[in-house]
Each structure stands twice: as structure tokens, then as C-alpha cells.
Motif scaffolding. Structure first.
Motif, short mmCIF file in Angstrom:
data_model
loop_
_atom_site.label_atom_id
_atom_site.label_comp_id
_atom_site.label_asym_id
_atom_site.label_seq_id
_atom_site.Cartn_x
_atom_site.Cartn_y
_atom_site.Cartn_z
N SER A 164 0.84 -1.20 0.00
CA SER A 164 0.00 0.00 0.00
C SER A 164 0.88 1.25 0.00
O SER A 164 0.53 2.25 -0.60
N SER A 165 2.01 1.19 0.68
CA SER A 165 2.96 2.30 0.66
C SER A 165 4.35 1.76 0.97
O SER A 165 4.49 0.73 1.61
N TYR A 166 5.36 2.48 0.49
CA TYR A 166 6.74 2.09 0.75
C TYR A 166 7.64 3.28 0.49
O TYR A 166 7.28 4.21 -0.22
N ASP A 167 8.82 3.25 1.06
CA ASP A 167 9.81 4.29 0.89
C ASP A 167 10.63 3.96 -0.36
O ASP A 167 11.43 3.02 -0.34
N GLU A 168 10.45 4.71 -1.42
CA GLU A 168 11.11 4.44 -2.69
C GLU A 168 12.63 4.50 -2.61
O GLU A 168 13.31 3.96 -3.47
N ASP A 169 13.17 5.16 -1.59
CA ASP A 169 14.62 5.29 -1.45
C ASP A 169 15.23 4.21 -0.57
O ASP A 169 16.45 4.12 -0.46
N ALA A 170 14.40 3.37 0.06
CA ALA A 170 14.89 2.34 0.96
C ALA A 170 15.04 1.00 0.22
O ALA A 170 14.28 0.70 -0.69
N TRP A 171 16.03 0.20 0.69
CA TRP A 171 16.20 -1.14 0.13
C TRP A 171 15.08 -2.01 0.66
O TRP A 171 14.71 -1.88 1.82
N PRO A 172 14.50 -2.91 -0.07
CA PRO A 172 14.80 -3.31 -1.44
C PRO A 172 14.00 -2.52 -2.49
O PRO A 172 14.15 -2.74 -3.67
N TRP A 173 13.15 -1.62 -2.05
CA TRP A 173 12.25 -0.92 -2.98
C TRP A 173 13.00 -0.01 -3.94
O TRP A 173 12.48 0.32 -5.00
N SER A 174 14.23 0.37 -3.61
CA SER A 174 15.03 1.23 -4.48
C SER A 174 15.79 0.45 -5.56
O SER A 174 16.33 1.04 -6.48
N PRO A 214 16.43 -1.47 -8.86
CA PRO A 214 15.72 -1.38 -10.15
C PRO A 214 14.81 -2.57 -10.46
O PRO A 214 13.67 -2.38 -10.89
N CYS A 215 15.27 -3.77 -10.25
CA CYS A 215 14.48 -4.97 -10.55
C CYS A 215 13.23 -5.03 -9.67
O CYS A 215 12.16 -5.40 -10.14
N VAL A 216 13.36 -4.65 -8.42
CA VAL A 216 12.24 -4.68 -7.50
C VAL A 216 11.24 -3.58 -7.86
O VAL A 216 10.03 -3.79 -7.84
N ARG A 217 11.75 -2.42 -8.23
CA ARG A 217 10.85 -1.34 -8.65
C ARG A 217 10.03 -1.77 -9.85
O ARG A 217 8.83 -1.50 -9.95
N GLN A 218 10.67 -2.47 -10.79
CA GLN A 218 9.94 -2.95 -11.97
C GLN A 218 8.91 -4.00 -11.57
O GLN A 218 7.79 -4.01 -12.09
N LEU A 219 9.24 -4.87 -10.63
CA LEU A 219 8.29 -5.85 -10.13
C LEU A 219 7.08 -5.15 -9.51
O LEU A 219 5.93 -5.54 -9.75
N LEU A 220 7.32 -4.12 -8.73
CA LEU A 220 6.23 -3.37 -8.10
C LEU A 220 5.34 -2.69 -9.15
O LEU A 220 4.12 -2.65 -9.01
N ASP A 221 5.97 -2.16 -10.19
CA ASP A 221 5.23 -1.44 -11.23
C ASP A 221 4.47 -2.36 -12.18
O ASP A 221 3.33 -2.10 -12.54
N GLU A 222 5.12 -3.47 -12.58
CA GLU A 222 4.58 -4.29 -13.67
C GLU A 222 4.32 -5.75 -13.31
O GLU A 222 3.64 -6.45 -14.06
N GLY A 223 4.89 -6.23 -12.23
CA GLY A 223 4.85 -7.65 -11.96
C GLY A 223 5.85 -8.36 -12.86
O GLY A 223 6.54 -7.74 -13.66
N LEU A 224 5.95 -9.65 -12.73
CA LEU A 224 6.85 -10.46 -13.56
C LEU A 224 6.01 -11.56 -14.19
O LEU A 224 5.46 -12.41 -13.49
N ARG A 225 5.89 -11.53 -15.50
CA ARG A 225 5.10 -12.54 -16.23
C ARG A 225 6.01 -13.67 -16.68
O ARG A 225 7.11 -13.44 -17.15
N PHE A 226 5.51 -14.87 -16.52
CA PHE A 226 6.22 -16.07 -16.97
C PHE A 226 5.49 -16.58 -18.20
O PHE A 226 4.38 -17.08 -18.09
N THR A 227 6.12 -16.46 -19.35
CA THR A 227 5.48 -16.85 -20.61
C THR A 227 6.10 -18.09 -21.21
O THR A 227 5.66 -18.53 -22.27
N ALA A 228 7.12 -18.64 -20.58
CA ALA A 228 7.78 -19.84 -21.08
C ALA A 228 8.17 -20.71 -19.88
O ALA A 228 8.25 -20.20 -18.76
N PRO A 229 8.43 -21.99 -20.10
CA PRO A 229 8.80 -22.87 -18.98
C PRO A 229 10.10 -22.46 -18.29
O PRO A 229 10.31 -22.78 -17.13
N VAL A 230 10.98 -21.74 -18.98
CA VAL A 230 12.25 -21.30 -18.40
C VAL A 230 12.33 -19.78 -18.55
O VAL A 230 12.05 -19.25 -19.62
#
Length: 116
Positions: free
Chosen positions: A11-21, A23-39
Motif C-alpha cells: 500500500s505504501s513504501y519508501d522508494e529510497d529504501a532497500w529493497p524498494w530502491s 531497479p528490478c524490485v521497482r519494476q516488479l512493483l510497477d509491472e509484476g513479472l510474467r512467466f510466458t515460457a517454462p524457463v
């Protein structure tokens, strides 16, 4: 495929604090991670959050982030990370059936640092 999408809901988080800062985690928060292939391959620069993300995914499935099987815990186990506690998964219909069976919840997380 068992899981179609992974995401973390906050619901809320500090964008400057780890792990939210991270890049990969920020993208996960924004878009999620889709799995479209078995690997799925995660590729990125050092410090982009690949390990942080993979460890949180393992924790979300109930696996030890140090590595090992579902039943194995290291003597110096640590609690789930903040991100690992918030991991959510959208499962396919086959995945929902598998995730509810006791045998299917047994898993294995392999990491180079702890494999011997």
C-alpha cells in the motif's frame, strides 16, 4: 506452467529504501513479472536486483533463500525478507491444483553460493 505472474502488493513504501530502491524490485512493483515460457532468464547489470528478486520468489514459495529443498533449513536460518513476505503469485489452473497438493509444494531452490 504453474505460475503465470509474480508480483508484490504494497500500500505504501519508501522508494529510497532497500529493497524498494533496487531497479528490478521497482519494476516488479510497477509491472509484476510474467512467466510466458517454462524457463525464464533474468539478465542485468550487477546491482540491478536479480538475486534479490530470485530469493524473494523462493521465499514466496516457502523455500529457504540460502538454497536447498522445501524440507531443508540451514542451522543459521533467517526470516523472510520484506519483499519475500509480500510476494504473491497468479497461478494457472494446473498450477492452482499443483500448489494445493502436499507433494507439489515440495520444491528446491539451487544457488551457486550454497551448492556443494
Amino acid at each position: 506452467m504453474i505460475v503465470e505472474r509474480a508480483y508484490a502488493h504494497l500500500s505504501s513504501y519508501d522508494e529510497d529504501a532497500w529493497p524498494w530502491s533496487v531497479p528490478c524490485v521497482r519494476q516488479l512493483l510497477d509491472e509484476g513479472l510474467r512467466f510466458t515460457a517454462p524457463v525464464t532468464f533474468l539478465v542485468g547489470e550487477n546491482g540491478s536486483g536479480k538475486s534479490t528478486l530470485v530469493e524473494a520468489l523462493a521465499e514466496g514459495f516457502g523455500l529457504d533463500s540460502y538454497g536447498g529443498s522445501h524440507d531443508w533449513r540451514y542451522a543459521s536460518s533467517r526470516g523472510k525478507s520484506e519483499l519475500g513476505e509480500r510476494m504473491k503469485f497468479d497461478a494457472s489452473s494446473r498450477g492452482r491444483r499443483m500448489m494445493t497438493s502436499w507433494a507439489a509444494r515440495k520444491g528446491f531452490f539451487l544457488r551457486a553460493e550454497t551448492a556443494w
